[in-house]
Design a protein around this motif. Structure first.
Motif, PDB file in Angstrom:
ATOM      1  N   PRO A 135      -5.380   1.052   6.264  1.00  0.00           N
ATOM      2  CA  PRO A 135      -6.220   1.513   7.386  1.00  0.00           C
ATOM      3  C   PRO A 135      -6.744   0.366   8.254  1.00  0.00           C
ATOM      4  CG  PRO A 135      -7.413   1.658   5.303  1.00  0.00           C
ATOM      5  CD  PRO A 135      -5.994   1.333   4.961  1.00  0.00           C
ATOM      6  N   ASN A 136      -6.672  -0.854   7.761  1.00  0.00           N
ATOM      7  CA  ASN A 136      -7.154  -2.005   8.521  1.00  0.00           C
ATOM      8  C   ASN A 136      -6.023  -2.765   9.218  1.00  0.00           C
ATOM      9  OD1 ASN A 136      -9.893  -1.631   7.618  1.00  0.00           O
ATOM     10  ND2 ASN A 136      -9.278  -2.500   5.646  1.00  0.00           N
ATOM     11  N   ALA A 137      -4.860  -2.113   9.368  1.00  0.00           N
ATOM     12  CA  ALA A 137      -3.713  -2.765   9.993  1.00  0.00           C
ATOM     13  C   ALA A 137      -4.018  -3.115  11.448  1.00  0.00           C
ATOM     14  CB  ALA A 137      -2.502  -1.838   9.928  1.00  0.00           C
ATOM     15  N   PRO A 138      -3.469  -4.230  11.950  1.00  0.00           N
ATOM     16  CA  PRO A 138      -3.703  -4.627  13.354  1.00  0.00           C
ATOM     17  C   PRO A 138      -3.246  -3.570  14.354  1.00  0.00           C
ATOM     18  CG  PRO A 138      -2.749  -6.441  12.100  1.00  0.00           C
ATOM     19  CD  PRO A 138      -2.686  -5.237  11.223  1.00  0.00           C
ATOM     20  N   ILE A 139      -2.141  -2.879  14.034  1.00  0.00           N
ATOM     21  CA  ILE A 139      -1.621  -1.840  14.932  1.00  0.00           C
ATOM     22  C   ILE A 139      -1.771  -0.486  14.254  1.00  0.00           C
ATOM     23  CG2 ILE A 139       0.406  -0.967  16.162  1.00  0.00           C
ATOM     24  CD1 ILE A 139       1.443  -3.815  16.304  1.00  0.00           C
ATOM     25  N   LYS A 140      -2.533   0.387  14.866  1.00  0.00           N
ATOM     26  CA  LYS A 140      -2.734   1.730  14.311  1.00  0.00           C
ATOM     27  C   LYS A 140      -2.396   2.757  15.394  1.00  0.00           C
ATOM     28  CE  LYS A 140      -7.035   0.917  12.997  1.00  0.00           C
ATOM     29  NZ  LYS A 140      -7.139  -0.561  13.039  1.00  0.00           N
ATOM     30  N   VAL A 141      -1.458   3.657  15.049  1.00  0.00           N
ATOM     31  CA  VAL A 141      -1.084   4.746  15.949  1.00  0.00           C
ATOM     32  C   VAL A 141      -1.421   6.052  15.229  1.00  0.00           C
ATOM     33  CG1 VAL A 141       0.765   5.847  17.261  1.00  0.00           C
ATOM     34  CG2 VAL A 141       0.772   3.350  16.911  1.00  0.00           C
ATOM     35  N   PRO A 142      -2.430   6.792  15.697  1.00  0.00           N
ATOM     36  CA  PRO A 142      -2.838   8.030  15.020  1.00  0.00           C
ATOM     37  C   PRO A 142      -1.668   8.987  14.806  1.00  0.00           C
ATOM     38  CG  PRO A 142      -4.410   7.456  16.731  1.00  0.00           C
ATOM     39  CD  PRO A 142      -3.246   6.508  16.894  1.00  0.00           C
ATOM     40  N   GLY A 143      -1.533   9.439  13.555  1.00  0.00           N
ATOM     41  CA  GLY A 143      -0.490  10.406  13.228  1.00  0.00           C
ATOM     42  C   GLY A 143       0.896   9.818  13.072  1.00  0.00           C
ATOM     43  N   MET A 144       1.013   8.500  13.219  1.00  0.00           N
ATOM     44  CA  MET A 144       2.327   7.857  13.155  1.00  0.00           C
ATOM     45  C   MET A 144       2.663   7.452  11.728  1.00  0.00           C
ATOM     46  SD  MET A 144       4.939   6.868  14.973  1.00  0.00           S
ATOM     47  CE  MET A 144       6.407   5.865  14.685  1.00  0.00           C
ATOM     48  N   ALA A 145       3.879   7.784  11.272  1.00  0.00           N
ATOM     49  CA  ALA A 145       4.399   7.329   9.984  1.00  0.00           C
ATOM     50  C   ALA A 145       5.642   6.492  10.250  1.00  0.00           C
ATOM     51  CB  ALA A 145       4.723   8.514   9.087  1.00  0.00           C
ATOM     52  N   TYR A 146       5.981   5.625   9.307  1.00  0.00           N
ATOM     53  CA  TYR A 146       7.070   4.680   9.531  1.00  0.00           C
ATOM     54  C   TYR A 146       8.158   4.808   8.473  1.00  0.00           C
ATOM     55  CZ  TYR A 146       3.531   2.751  12.606  1.00  0.00           C
ATOM     56  OH  TYR A 146       2.573   2.600  13.587  1.00  0.00           O
ATOM     57  N   GLN A 147       8.417   6.026   8.053  1.00  0.00           N
ATOM     58  CA  GLN A 147       9.443   6.260   7.039  1.00  0.00           C
ATOM     59  C   GLN A 147      10.834   6.255   7.672  1.00  0.00           C
ATOM     60  OE1 GLN A 147       9.117   9.989   4.988  1.00  0.00           O
ATOM     61  NE2 GLN A 147      10.931   9.649   3.745  1.00  0.00           N
ATOM     62  N   PRO A 148      11.715   5.337   7.257  1.00  0.00           N
ATOM     63  CA  PRO A 148      13.084   5.343   7.777  1.00  0.00           C
ATOM     64  C   PRO A 148      13.841   6.565   7.251  1.00  0.00           C
ATOM     65  CG  PRO A 148      12.531   3.247   6.718  1.00  0.00           C
ATOM     66  CD  PRO A 148      11.476   4.235   6.335  1.00  0.00           C
ATOM     67  N   PRO A 149      14.893   6.972   7.920  1.00  0.00           N
ATOM     68  CA  PRO A 149      15.684   8.104   7.414  1.00  0.00           C
ATOM     69  C   PRO A 149      16.494   7.690   6.189  1.00  0.00           C
ATOM     70  CG  PRO A 149      16.779   7.130   9.299  1.00  0.00           C
ATOM     71  CD  PRO A 149      15.449   6.420   9.162  1.00  0.00           C
TER      72      PRO A 149
END
Length: 207
Positions: A135-149
């Motif tokens: 939660p303390n990441a420099p870049i936060k995009v609400p609702g964004m997940a970074y799971q690759p396919p």
């Protein structure tokens, strides 16, 4: 036919040894700042990159969006997968020597189950890395997940994540195909034997 069935089973099971010399899976990240892309290779016992600095670069990128660092030494599957493969090779060789169709079918079913479990485990691994964010990441995009396919491509911010089987995955599929072919060839031979036995019995009855 019986000899061909045994040879196919033997070669199919020995193909699994190639998983020790080539990766199972490949994940490539493409972005304007990486025009050539950066690629991560997943083996049965390690994770590597197309350069010695690939994992370091990916972990730096992960840090900015709050993803966990990829640390191969902390992934338990990479420690026991090699033993599973060796066990299946031994099982396959023994099966080829006996030529028993039931063992061939068992080998194919076990490999199919292991493959399905492996893909599911891979999905869970990607899900955890893509959703369990700091939660303390420099870049936060609400609702964004970074799971690759697991298979295919997907845009993650300005990165295009591309995930497909590599040579090891293809050899694994070919191994199962050869073993399944060995099983069906044996089945065809048994059917012919049964047909001959029926004709012989019918002829003896008529006589």
């Amino acid at each position: 036919m019986q000899k061909l069935s045994k040879v196919l089973m033997l070669v199919g099971s020995l193909l699994l040894l190639l998983l020790f010399v080539t990766p199972l899976w490949r994940i490539t990240l493409e972005a304007p700042q990486y025009p050539g892309g950066i690629t991560m290779y997943i083996w049965i016992n390690k994770i590597t990159g197309d350069t010695p600095y690939t994992l370091q670069n990916i972990n730096i990128l992960n840090h900015y969006v709050g993803m966990q660092y990829i640390e191969p030494d902390s992934i338990p599957e990479l420690k026991y997968f090699p033993y599973v493969i060796v066990a299946m090779v031994i099982f396959g060789v023994v099966t080829s020597l006996t030529g028993k169709r039931k063992l061939m079918l068992t080998w194919v079913l076990v490999m199919a189950a292991l493959g399905a479990l492996g893909l599911y485990d891979f999905y869970l691994w990607e899900y955890d890395y893509g959703h369990n964010l700091d939660p303390n990441a420099p870049i936060k995009v609400p609702g964004m997940a970074y799971q690759p396919p697991v298979i295919g491509s997907k845009m993650l911010l300005n990165f295009n994540a591309i995930s497909y089987p590599y040579w090891g995955g293809l050899f694994l599929g070919l191994s199962m195909l050869m073993a399944a072919t060995a099983f069906f060839i044996g089945k065809k031979k048994e059917s012919k034997k049964e047909e001959k036995a029926v004709h012989k019995h019918s002829f003896a009855t008529q006589g």
